[in-house]
Enzyme design. Sequence first.
Site, PDB file in Angstrom:
ATOM      1  N   ASP A  70       0.854  -1.184   0.000  1.00 45.50           N
ATOM      2  CA  ASP A  70       0.000   0.000   0.000  1.00 45.50           C
ATOM      3  C   ASP A  70       0.894   1.240   0.000  1.00 45.50           C
ATOM      4  O   ASP A  70       1.668   1.449   0.938  1.00 45.50           O
ATOM      5  CB  ASP A  70      -0.899  -0.013   1.238  1.00 45.50           C
ATOM      6  N   ASP A 121      -2.803   2.572  -6.135  1.00 45.12           N
ATOM      7  CA  ASP A 121      -1.801   2.654  -5.064  1.00 45.12           C
ATOM      8  C   ASP A 121      -1.718   1.429  -4.160  1.00 45.12           C
ATOM      9  O   ASP A 121      -1.009   1.460  -3.153  1.00 45.12           O
ATOM     10  CB  ASP A 121      -2.043   3.900  -4.211  1.00 45.12           C
ATOM     11  N   GLU A 122      -2.396   0.347  -4.494  1.00 44.62           N
ATOM     12  CA  GLU A 122      -2.263  -0.849  -3.662  1.00 44.62           C
ATOM     13  C   GLU A 122      -2.522  -2.110  -4.468  1.00 44.62           C
ATOM     14  O   GLU A 122      -3.237  -2.099  -5.471  1.00 44.62           O
ATOM     15  CB  GLU A 122      -3.199  -0.791  -2.451  1.00 44.62           C
TER      16      GLU A 122
END
Length: 366
Positions: free
Chosen positions: A14, A108-109
């Site tokens: 993350d 983003d993860e």
Amino acid sequence: MPNDLPIRKIIHVDMDAFYASVEQMDFPELKGKPLAVGGSETRGVVSAASYEARKFGVKSAMSGVLAKKLCPELLFVRTRFDRYKEISAKIRKIFNEYTDLVEPLSLDEAYLDVTENKKGNPSASLIAEEIRSRIYKEVGLTASAGISINKFIAKVASDYNKPNGQKTVNPEDVLDFLEALDIRKFYGIGKVTAEKMYQKGIYTGLDLKSKSLEYLQQHFGKSGSYYYHVVRGIHNSEVKPNRIRKSLAAERTFNENLSSEIFMMERLEHIAEEVSRRLKKSKVAGKTVTLKIKYSDFTLQTRSKTLPYFVNDAAIILETAKELLYQEKMTNSVRLLGISLSNLNTEKKTKTKVEKPIDVQLEFKF
């Protein structure tokens, strides 16, 4: 109770305050300052907040007005999704050097299954450290990671030592970790559900574990079964590299509140065209059209209609959205409108797997 499924090594990576961190990286004058990406001090919604802003209580999905009130020194910058996608692609390229089993959740993860990996490294923890180090050296951003036997625990663990940290939950530590965990930290338990659990004396994983399956289903519906299993470390969902999109949407927050349905229709036309463009670009179509309305008092309403056929044509989407708009009379002015298409033709019906408990006593080095 033994499990006939193999224990896996899952990493959840993350990025730390991704959008805001990209802005601070690209514009050094923003470093160390409270920053909000998206929205403004008069309108709109915050898409992301830097850690400097989070100290004041600013967070994503918060109105720009409230964010500015909480943090008078807050700086607002426009979102630059093309730039975020560019950075995300670089990060994903690093992931793919370790495994092909990468399931992105967003820009983003992502989940990575490194049970068998391209580096031949038996330690998922060392792989996570190496990936985070490479992201920092090659991209210039920090990331946090969670490492464990399944996606649920890895997801929870990645938030444990944020920012720029990681947490490994070994098989033999799973039950102790979950029992001690604050119920608010469980992925899938939101603020409303947490409050409901508090009212019933459920504050930790141990409290949750003490409740029967029947009790949880009675008080929390279908989610009750999920809570019953995850608190016992049971979550056999595989990392799926080709994650199937379940919906596609577009929305707009207006500079001034709209009170005329004629003006709303003009905005909906542009939104419908945008949704149609995205559907066609992704080569998908959907049956369920949902109209999202956020009023000037920030109350949110959704209205949906399922068509007997798949559509991606802007005219049909607009006509359906129009029907939903006029479904009931407006009682307040509107600050945001959105249209989404779900029940897509990419979804496949699959048989539900019966999940079995894990044997947390197995020797398996992380």
